[in-house]
Motif scaffolding. Structure first.
Motif, short mmCIF file in Angstrom:
data_model
loop_
_atom_site.label_atom_id
_atom_site.label_comp_id
_atom_site.label_asym_id
_atom_site.label_seq_id
_atom_site.Cartn_x
_atom_site.Cartn_y
_atom_site.Cartn_z
N VAL A 131 4.57 -0.81 3.25
CA VAL A 131 4.43 0.59 2.90
C VAL A 131 5.54 0.84 1.88
O VAL A 131 6.65 1.25 2.23
N ALA A 132 5.23 0.58 0.62
CA ALA A 132 6.32 0.51 -0.34
C ALA A 132 5.84 0.85 -1.76
O ALA A 132 4.80 0.36 -2.19
N PRO A 133 6.66 1.67 -2.45
CA PRO A 133 7.78 2.39 -1.87
C PRO A 133 7.31 3.70 -1.26
O PRO A 133 6.32 4.29 -1.70
N THR A 140 4.27 10.64 -0.90
CA THR A 140 3.44 9.63 -0.23
C THR A 140 3.80 9.43 1.23
O THR A 140 3.10 8.69 1.94
N ASP A 141 4.86 10.03 1.70
CA ASP A 141 5.31 9.78 3.08
C ASP A 141 4.32 10.27 4.13
O ASP A 141 4.36 9.83 5.28
N ILE A 142 3.41 11.15 3.74
CA ILE A 142 2.44 11.66 4.72
C ILE A 142 1.44 10.56 5.14
O ILE A 142 0.74 10.72 6.13
N TYR A 143 1.41 9.46 4.40
CA TYR A 143 0.44 8.40 4.69
C TYR A 143 1.02 7.25 5.52
O TYR A 143 0.30 6.28 5.80
N VAL A 183 0.87 -1.19 0.00
CA VAL A 183 0.00 0.00 0.00
C VAL A 183 0.90 1.23 0.00
O VAL A 183 1.71 1.41 0.90
N THR A 184 0.77 2.06 -1.01
CA THR A 184 1.67 3.21 -1.18
C THR A 184 1.09 4.50 -0.60
O THR A 184 1.82 5.31 -0.04
N SER A 185 -0.21 4.70 -0.77
CA SER A 185 -0.87 5.88 -0.22
C SER A 185 -2.31 5.51 0.10
O SER A 185 -2.73 4.38 -0.14
N LEU A 186 -3.06 6.46 0.62
CA LEU A 186 -4.49 6.24 0.86
C LEU A 186 -5.33 7.23 0.05
O LEU A 186 -6.52 7.40 0.30
N ASP A 187 -4.69 7.84 -0.94
CA ASP A 187 -5.32 8.84 -1.79
C ASP A 187 -5.65 8.20 -3.14
O ASP A 187 -4.76 7.87 -3.92
N ASN A 188 -6.94 8.00 -3.42
CA ASN A 188 -7.33 7.34 -4.66
C ASN A 188 -6.89 8.11 -5.90
O ASN A 188 -6.52 7.52 -6.91
N LYS A 189 -6.95 9.43 -5.84
CA LYS A 189 -6.56 10.24 -7.00
C LYS A 189 -5.07 10.08 -7.27
O LYS A 189 -4.66 9.88 -8.43
N LEU A 190 -4.26 10.15 -6.23
CA LEU A 190 -2.82 9.97 -6.38
C LEU A 190 -2.52 8.56 -6.88
O LEU A 190 -1.70 8.36 -7.79
N SER A 191 -3.18 7.58 -6.30
CA SER A 191 -2.95 6.19 -6.68
C SER A 191 -3.31 5.94 -8.14
O SER A 191 -2.63 5.19 -8.84
N SER A 192 -4.37 6.57 -8.62
CA SER A 192 -4.79 6.36 -10.01
C SER A 192 -3.77 6.90 -10.99
O SER A 192 -3.72 6.47 -12.15
N ARG A 193 -2.96 7.83 -10.56
CA ARG A 193 -1.88 8.36 -11.40
C ARG A 193 -0.59 7.58 -11.21
O ARG A 193 0.17 7.37 -12.15
N THR A 216 9.97 0.12 2.02
CA THR A 216 11.14 0.45 1.21
C THR A 216 11.00 1.91 0.80
O THR A 216 9.90 2.47 0.84
N VAL A 217 12.10 2.50 0.42
CA VAL A 217 12.11 3.87 -0.09
C VAL A 217 12.37 3.81 -1.58
O VAL A 217 13.14 2.95 -2.05
#
Length: 361
Positions: free
Chosen positions: A233-235, A241-244, A194-204, A263-264
Motif C-alpha cells: 500500500v504505497a505510497p 489515498t489513505d481512505i483505501y 496498489v495506491t488506491s482503488l479509484d480508477n479516476k484518481l489513479s488515472s491522474r 510507505t508514506v
C-alpha cells in the motif's frame, strides 16, 4: 513577450511542468510567441527511448529502511508518470528535468542481462537477493518492447539466483512461466503496489500504470501459479489515498497476497514543487490540507531524509496509519511483513564465455 501559461492538464502524464534539474548549467524559459491561444489544448509530449550500453548494472544499497542490499534497474526514467515518484529527481543526474522529462525521455540499458551475467560470473561475487524495481518499474510499458526484465530473469533463473520484484503493472503476468519455475525453488517473491482503488484518481496519479483492479488481478494470477506475492500500500498519501488502506489490504488478501507492507509519501528535492503543482492542477481544494498533514508527519517539512523515519514518518498521523495497517492485516488474515526466505545456497555462477566455445558441452 509574456510568459506562456502551463496547460491545465496533459492527458496521460503525471506532470504538466518540466522544471530544470538542480545540476543543469543552463536554464530555458518558455514564452508566448503569439501562436498560443487561450483554451488551446497542449500538445501531448511523446515518449522517446534512448538505448544505452551500461557499464555496470548492480546497485548496492546501505539503507536500513529497505529489505534488500542490491538492485538491478534496466531502465532510467519511467513512463508510468506517477506524480509522487521519489525517483524523479534522479533524472537531474542526466541533465534532464524530473518533470515531464522523467516520464517521456527514457533510457533502456540494452546490455543489462549481458553485464549481469558477467557480474555473477566474477569469483568475488557473493549471492544475495537482487531487487528489480527499486528505482523505476521493471514492467513499465516499454518493457513490452524491450523485454529487458525478462532477459534479466532468464539469467537469474539459469543460475538459481534469488530476486524480489516490485511493480504496479500487470505486465508481470507475461513472465509467470519463468516466475513459477523460480518460485518452485524459492528464488522469487513479488510485490504489487496498489495506491488506491479509484480508477479516476489513479488515472491522474499514476496515468500509465495498470488500473487498480488489474493489479489486484495480477496478485491473483501470480498466487494461483504458486508465486509468493505481497501487496504494497504505497505510497499512502494523507487526505487523498489513505481512505483505501483497509479495502486494498482486504482485496489483496482475498486475491492471495501473503503479506502487506506500506510507505508514506516522501518528497525529496525537486519533487516537492512538482507535487504541489499536481495538487493545484487536480485537487486544488485539498491542496493545503494534504500538504499540512504531510508536514505533520515529516516534522514540519515536506520531506524527511533520515533513516528510520523517511519511509513511515512520525507523529500522531503516522502512528494512526501504522495501527490501521496492523489491524487491516489482522482482519484479513495476512502477515504484516513478507517472509523472504529465499534460497541463496543453490546459486551456480554462470560460465564465462570462452573464445574456443563450449568444446565439451
Amino acid at each position: 513577450m509574456s510568459d506562456i501559461r502551463k496547460p491545465e492538464r496533459i492527458k496521460g502524464r503525471g506532470s504538466r511542468d518540466n522544471p530544470a534539474g538542480r545540476f543543469e548549467k543552463t536554464v530555458s524559459e518558455a514564452f508566448d510567441d503569439g501562436w498560443y491561444q487561450d483554451g488551446e489544448p497542449a500538445a501531448a509530449p511523446r515518449t522517446t527511448v534512448s538505448e544505452e550500453r551500461a557499464r555496470q548494472i548492480i546497485s548496492r544499497n546501505r539503507s536500513p529502511d529497505v529489505p534488500f542490499d542490491a538492485s538491478v534497474n534496466p531502465y532510467r526514467g519511467c513512463e508510468h508518470g506517477c506524480a509522487y515518484c521519489y525517483a524523479r529527481p534522479s533524472h537531474a543526474y542526466l541533465n534532464l528535468s524530473p518533470g515531464l522529462d522523467f516520464e517521456t525521455r527514457l533510457f533502456a540499458k540494452t546490455n543489462a542481462a549481458e553485464i549481469l551475467r558477467q557480474d555473477l560470473a566474477k569469483p568475488s561475487y557473493v549471492c544475495t537477493p537482487l531487487n528489480l524495481g527499486a528505482n523505476t518499474d521493471p514492467y513499465q510499458p516499454i518493457e513490452k518492447r524491450y523485454r529487458l526484465t525478462r532477459q534479466i530473469l532468464e539469467v537469474l533463473d539459469a543460475c538459481n539466483h534469488p530476486c524480489t520484484i516490485i511493480t504496479k503493472n500487470s505486465l508481470i503476468e507475461r513472465d509467470i512461466d519463468l516466475l513459477q519455475a523460480m518460485a518452485a525453488r524459492r528464488l522469487v517473491h513479488c510485490f504489487v503496489s496498489v495506491t488506491s482503488l479509484d480508477n479516476k484518481l489513479s488515472s491522474r496519479l499514476e496515468p500509465r500504470a495498470s488500473a487498480p483492479h488489474r493489479r489486484i488481478q495480477a496478485i491473483a494470477a501470480l498466487t494461483a501459479a504458486g508465486i509468493p506475492t505481497s501487496v504494497l500500500v504505497a505510497p499512502i498519501i494523507p487526505a487523498l489515498t489513505d481512505i483505501y488502506i483497509e479495502a486494498i489490504v482486504e482485496q489483496a488478501a482475498a486475491a492471495g497476497a501473503v503479506s502487506a507492507g506500506y510507505t508514506v509519501i516522501r518528497l525529496p528535492w525537486e519533487l516537492k514543487g512538482l507535487w504541489e503543482d499536481w495538487l493545484e492542477t487536480h485537487y486544488p481544494e485539498r491542496k493545503q490540507h494534504v500538504l499540512s498533514v504531510i508536514r505533520n508527519i515529516r516534522g514540519g517539512e515536506l520531506n524527511d531524509p533520515d533513516f528510520g523515519t523517511r519511509m513511515r514518518g512520525e507523529g500522531p498521523f503516522a502512528d494512526l496509519i501504522r495501527q490501521r495497517i496492523i489491524v487491516a492485516c489482522r482482519q484479513a488474515g495476512i502477515k504484516r511483513r513478507a517472509n523472504l526466505e529465499l534460497d541463496t545456497r543453490s546459486f551456480v555462477a554462470p560460465r564465462k564465455a570462452s573464445a574456443q566455445g563450449d568444446l565439451f558441452a
